[in-house]
Design an enzyme around this catalytic site. Sequence first.
Site, PDB file in Angstrom:
ATOM      1  N   GLU A  76    -113.265 -23.749  49.112  1.00  0.00           N
ATOM      2  CA  GLU A  76    -114.042 -22.877  50.003  1.00  0.00           C
ATOM      3  C   GLU A  76    -115.347 -23.556  50.435  1.00  0.00           C
ATOM      4  OE1 GLU A  76    -114.599 -20.449  51.931  1.00  0.00           O
ATOM      5  OE2 GLU A  76    -112.584 -19.632  51.938  1.00  0.00           O
ATOM      6  N   GLU A 133    -107.542 -11.928  49.933  1.00  0.00           N
ATOM      7  CA  GLU A 133    -107.916 -13.353  49.901  1.00  0.00           C
ATOM      8  C   GLU A 133    -109.005 -13.483  48.838  1.00  0.00           C
ATOM      9  OE1 GLU A 133    -109.218 -14.288  53.865  1.00  0.00           O
ATOM     10  OE2 GLU A 133    -107.457 -13.344  54.768  1.00  0.00           O
ATOM     11  N   ASP A 191    -105.544   3.850  20.910  1.00  0.00           N
ATOM     12  CA  ASP A 191    -106.743   4.688  20.788  1.00  0.00           C
ATOM     13  C   ASP A 191    -107.571   4.587  22.069  1.00  0.00           C
ATOM     14  OD1 ASP A 191    -109.082   5.945  20.174  1.00  0.00           O
ATOM     15  OD2 ASP A 191    -109.698   4.551  18.597  1.00  0.00           O
ATOM     16  N   GLU A 242    -111.569 -15.263  46.334  1.00  0.00           N
ATOM     17  CA  GLU A 242    -112.385 -16.454  46.099  1.00  0.00           C
ATOM     18  C   GLU A 242    -112.937 -16.437  44.678  1.00  0.00           C
ATOM     19  OE1 GLU A 242    -113.913 -16.934  50.731  1.00  0.00           O
ATOM     20  OE2 GLU A 242    -115.196 -15.897  49.283  1.00  0.00           O
ATOM     21  N   ARG A 253    -113.727  -6.871  55.257  1.00  0.00           N
ATOM     22  CA  ARG A 253    -114.320  -8.102  54.735  1.00  0.00           C
ATOM     23  C   ARG A 253    -115.370  -7.892  53.638  1.00  0.00           C
ATOM     24  NH1 ARG A 253    -113.336 -12.562  57.715  1.00  0.00           N
ATOM     25  NH2 ARG A 253    -115.399 -13.485  57.498  1.00  0.00           N
ATOM     26  N   GLU A 304    -110.262 -20.846  46.872  1.00  0.00           N
ATOM     27  CA  GLU A 304    -109.521 -19.653  47.294  1.00  0.00           C
ATOM     28  C   GLU A 304    -108.025 -19.941  47.186  1.00  0.00           C
ATOM     29  OE1 GLU A 304    -108.570 -17.460  51.469  1.00  0.00           O
ATOM     30  OE2 GLU A 304    -110.713 -17.615  51.014  1.00  0.00           O
ATOM     31  N   HIS A 319    -111.602 -10.613  50.846  1.00  0.00           N
ATOM     32  CA  HIS A 319    -111.212 -10.024  52.134  1.00  0.00           C
ATOM     33  C   HIS A 319    -109.854  -9.357  51.948  1.00  0.00           C
ATOM     34  CE1 HIS A 319    -113.774 -13.293  54.324  1.00  0.00           C
ATOM     35  NE2 HIS A 319    -114.505 -12.412  53.676  1.00  0.00           N
TER      36      HIS A 319
END
Length: 445
Positions: A188, A131, A53, A133, A336, A195, A244
């Site tokens: 990070e 990339e 649905d 994070e 970025r 990451e 990124h």
Amino acid sequence: MKNYTKEDIIRICKEQDVKFIRLQFVDIFGILKNVAVPVEQLEAVLNNEIMFDGSSIEGFVRIQESDMYLRPDLNTFTIFPWRPSPNKVARLICDVYLPDGTPFPGCPRGVLKKMLKKAEEMGYKFFVGPEIEFFLFLTDENGNPTLQTHDQGGYFDLAPVDLGEDARRDMVLTLEEMGFEIEASHHEVAPGQHEIDFKYDDALYTADNVVTFKLVVKTIAQRHGLHATFMPKPIYGINGSGMHTNMSLARVSDGKNAFLDPNDKLQLSKEAYYFIGGLMKHAREFALVTNPLVNSYKRLVPGYEAPVYIAWSPRNRSPLIRVPAKRGQATRVELRCPDPSANPYLAFAAVLAAGLDGIKNKIEPPEPVEENIFIMSEEERAKRGIGSLPGSLEEAIKEFENSALMRETLGDHIFEKYLEAKKLEWDDYRTKVHQWEIDSYLTKY
């Protein structure tokens, strides 16, 4: 990417004692949806006979036009490693179709497939490497997420300060078991921030991987008593989470990287320069897709490594677009600004449309910027013609609403539904009274 046949899937399900198949797709915001069917229905699944649905899915259709069919992409078949054995659970990612057999215009995966077909008609294949994070937070005694980070680690830190290391290791192992090729995994810059990078691939396969990646990270975090979030800026005063996005085009004719020209001083081809020109020209228009939340614009502020200014550079990390040093088949352009709350199918379609528009119309980018843009004055930036991304969701909405390219790329259905939802989101935020206002004004006035 695996090449599965129907027979392969039926055989694997028998051999591995799979009991349930999850048919997965995303709504217009990239939120994963599931229809679970017992393995006895596998033949019907593989013959595209499973209906659902559509009126109950955000941004799909009204109740009177709700019947939809799920058509699985056989190459997305995988078994969830964290489910018990016996009684395993497998999944297939699906495209959404209308009862008359035509693709549903509100299916984000369909939007990206259409855009990739356009690229192919121009002679290119689009490859993407994100990339991603995310933050890991502790949960309270009821299992609800807190804003308490799981560690006090920093960039590339190890245990004992990186207490998320065990969870991250299990995430990597699970992803590898599901066919991901993991290139790097590290802590990070911010406490609690991590990451994990996986190998670039064809854009459709990569978008599928982003959706799977988020599911795995959240599931494994939960098993460690943690909450994983892809919210762009959960905590004030520290770095937010980005996605990124590394991009390249390969020529359909010979498979070679279309961004490489060994004779250019930066070894970049005309296509690479024009692609950058297209990204810069349309960056403000596609921001609503790559940075879709009120919260996204709390990340996009100067001082926290987030790109705010529309410029490019072969080395400098302060502009919006960077060209990483590797050349040969690895020649690529890194955008970025996207954050991990973006719907990857729509985000990849939008940035590809902008880049291809640059190639089609030979849009030359300005000179690269080698200086740190964050420390330039407003006058210096104006003199260099350096613009900036929208500063709020409201600003992004206005840019998106006036973009012929975004309407053409996403199609009228998603464009209108997405715009309507984002206007409601901004209105809801705008009319709420926030804690900052209480703290700043309640006793003063």
